[in-house]
Design a protein around this motif. Structure first.
Motif, PDB file in Angstrom:
ATOM      1  N   LEU A 101       0.864  -1.192   0.000  1.00 41.09           N
ATOM      2  CA  LEU A 101       0.000   0.000   0.000  1.00 41.09           C
ATOM      3  C   LEU A 101       0.896   1.236   0.000  1.00 41.09           C
ATOM      4  O   LEU A 101       1.729   1.397   0.884  1.00 41.09           O
ATOM      5  N   SER A 102       0.729   2.053  -1.027  1.00 38.75           N
ATOM      6  CA  SER A 102       1.461   3.327  -1.075  1.00 38.75           C
ATOM      7  C   SER A 102       0.567   4.429  -0.540  1.00 38.75           C
ATOM      8  O   SER A 102      -0.659   4.376  -0.703  1.00 38.75           O
ATOM      9  N   LEU A 103       1.203   5.448   0.034  1.00 34.50           N
ATOM     10  CA  LEU A 103       0.420   6.535   0.624  1.00 34.50           C
ATOM     11  C   LEU A 103      -0.498   7.162  -0.414  1.00 34.50           C
ATOM     12  O   LEU A 103      -1.633   7.523  -0.125  1.00 34.50           O
ATOM     13  N   LYS A 104      -0.046   7.214  -1.662  1.00 31.96           N
ATOM     14  CA  LYS A 104      -0.880   7.839  -2.720  1.00 31.96           C
ATOM     15  C   LYS A 104      -2.167   7.044  -2.939  1.00 31.96           C
ATOM     16  O   LYS A 104      -3.158   7.551  -3.442  1.00 31.96           O
ATOM     17  N   ASP A 105      -2.170   5.765  -2.537  1.00 33.10           N
ATOM     18  CA  ASP A 105      -3.376   4.943  -2.704  1.00 33.10           C
ATOM     19  C   ASP A 105      -4.234   4.904  -1.433  1.00 33.10           C
ATOM     20  O   ASP A 105      -5.236   4.199  -1.378  1.00 33.10           O
ATOM     21  N   VAL A 106      -3.800   5.649  -0.418  1.00 27.44           N
ATOM     22  CA  VAL A 106      -4.602   5.716   0.818  1.00 27.44           C
ATOM     23  C   VAL A 106      -5.678   6.765   0.591  1.00 27.44           C
ATOM     24  O   VAL A 106      -5.411   7.977   0.622  1.00 27.44           O
ATOM     25  N   ASP A 117      -2.816  16.746   1.728  1.00 24.20           N
ATOM     26  CA  ASP A 117      -1.838  17.795   1.310  1.00 24.20           C
ATOM     27  C   ASP A 117      -0.464  17.554   1.942  1.00 24.20           C
ATOM     28  O   ASP A 117       0.413  18.395   1.909  1.00 24.20           O
ATOM     29  N   THR A 118      -0.258  16.345   2.466  1.00 23.18           N
ATOM     30  CA  THR A 118       1.002  16.088   3.162  1.00 23.18           C
ATOM     31  C   THR A 118       2.216  16.121   2.241  1.00 23.18           C
ATOM     32  O   THR A 118       2.095  15.845   1.036  1.00 23.18           O
ATOM     33  N   LYS A 119       3.363  16.460   2.799  1.00 23.91           N
ATOM     34  CA  LYS A 119       4.622  16.378   2.028  1.00 23.91           C
ATOM     35  C   LYS A 119       5.273  14.992   2.239  1.00 23.91           C
ATOM     36  O   LYS A 119       6.250  14.636   1.606  1.00 23.91           O
ATOM     37  N   GLY A 145       9.974   9.727   1.279  1.00 19.05           N
ATOM     38  CA  GLY A 145      10.161  11.179   1.111  1.00 19.05           C
ATOM     39  C   GLY A 145      11.470  11.628   1.742  1.00 19.05           C
ATOM     40  O   GLY A 145      12.339  10.807   2.077  1.00 19.05           O
ATOM     41  N   GLU A 146      11.564  12.936   1.907  1.00 13.26           N
ATOM     42  CA  GLU A 146      12.783  13.490   2.531  1.00 13.26           C
ATOM     43  C   GLU A 146      12.572  13.772   4.012  1.00 13.26           C
ATOM     44  O   GLU A 146      13.486  13.726   4.816  1.00 13.26           O
ATOM     45  N   GLU A 147      11.298  14.026   4.389  1.00  8.49           N
ATOM     46  CA  GLU A 147      10.984  14.435   5.759  1.00  8.49           C
ATOM     47  C   GLU A 147      10.813  13.212   6.668  1.00  8.49           C
ATOM     48  O   GLU A 147      10.154  12.247   6.273  1.00  8.49           O
ATOM     49  N   SER A 148      11.433  13.259   7.830  1.00  6.01           N
ATOM     50  CA  SER A 148      11.259  12.165   8.806  1.00  6.01           C
ATOM     51  C   SER A 148       9.836  12.201   9.350  1.00  6.01           C
ATOM     52  O   SER A 148       9.178  13.246   9.348  1.00  6.01           O
TER      53      SER A 148
END
Ligand code: TA6
Length: 300
Positions: A101-106, A117-119, A145-148
């Protein structure tokens, strides 16, 4: 988007499991002897409109609902996962499958810093492996991503208690949590566990058990009815470094059972939730890094 349940059979032993793409939700594991290990509510809703009541719900990026803008237990169990191509296997030792499951599919139940709108960017994979006498489930979380981000992860196992004996402490109990710090969500008490955990006669049990210093992995013995003893081991790591494993024990008892529409009023006699998780002191997952959490349940 497939919603039909997937059955995985271990040819050599006859063991099998059922997993729904919705929530990558294991709802049944049967041993080679045909013994069902998991509880599934007779009123569980299986149409993808809500998390399935029973089996092994997945909890991430948090356990519970500390942030009211996030759904209880996160969003893994409320979204459709895809089967990892060519991931199914069936060999002499075991059989299994991986889901992802990818976040884009959540699409359901986003919230908080995970809102649309999350980074942040993340992916989870979940591998279920059935053995002749038990099973292993492993969840991997990738920060793409880059952000922890901070997280918790928990496998919310509903174990079937044979003979409707969940309230009989002699045949339904959890050993191995002695020495753990208890946070009792019902009484508010905090104390150190000093005996096997049993379901009270007249009250909900809803307790979080955090490990003492130096204790990393979780090693439990679960008695789930007469001559139905299971071992549960769980371990986790973030960016390759071990993380201490906590445990949660829950039984809704009559009071909560009757309040849940997807749980039979008297089915609290048939189950005990024994849930390993990375809940306390979990390091941030930095960009480009991954975390892994795995449990193995075996019939003793
Ligand atoms: O098992 C621990 C717990 O957090 C309980 O407090 C209870 O809420 C249970 O999870 C079930 O949660 P759910 O959101 O699936 O109804």
């Amino acid at each position: 988007m497939s919603s039909s349940p997937i059955t995985i059979k271990h040819t050599k032993s006859g063991a099998e499991c059922t997993i729904f793409p919705y929530g990558a939700h294991v709802t049944s594991v049967k041993s080679a002897e045909g013994k069902e290990l998991l509880f599934l509510s007779k009123d569980a809703i299986l149409d993808g409109s809500k998390a399935i009541r029973g089996g092994i719900p997945l909890c991430f990026p948090q356990f519970g609902q500390p942030d009211k803008s996030m759904p209880q237990h996160g969003f893994l169990r409320n979204n459709y996962w895809k089967e990892v191509e060519n991931s199914r296997f069936d060999n002499d030792e075991s059989a299994g499958i991986s889901m992802e499951l990818s976040l884009k599919d959540v699409v359901n139940s986003r919230g908080g810093k995970w809102d649309t709108d999350t980074k942040l960017d993340a992916k989870c994979t979940y591998t279920v492996k059935i053995l002749p006498d038990g099973f292993t489930t492993t969840i991997c979380m990738y920060n793409l991503g880059e952000e922890s981000f901070n997280f918790q992860v928990l496998l919310h196992n509903y174990f079937l208690v044979q003979g409707r004996m969940a309230l009989n402490g002699d045949v339904c109990n959890v050993k191995g949590l002695e020495g753990y710090a208890v946070d009792d969500k019902v009484s508010g008490e905090k104390y150190v566990c000093d005996k096997p955990v049993t379901v009270p006669q007249k009250l909900i049990i809803d307790r979080v058990y955090d490990p003492p210093k130096e204790t990393i992995d979780l090693n439990l013995t679960i008695s789930a009815g007469k001559s139905n003893n299971l071992s549960l081991t769980a371990s986790g790591e973030v960016d390759g470094k071990p993380v201490s494993v906590s445990g949660v024990v829950w039984n809704p008892h009559e009071q909560k059972a009757q309040a849940m529409g997807d749980f039979g009023d008297d089915q609290y006699h048939d189950m005990i939730c024994c849930e390993p998780g990375l809940l306390k002191g979990v390091p941030l997952l930095e960009g480009g890094k991954q975390a892994t959490f795995t449990q193995t349940i075996k019939c003793l």
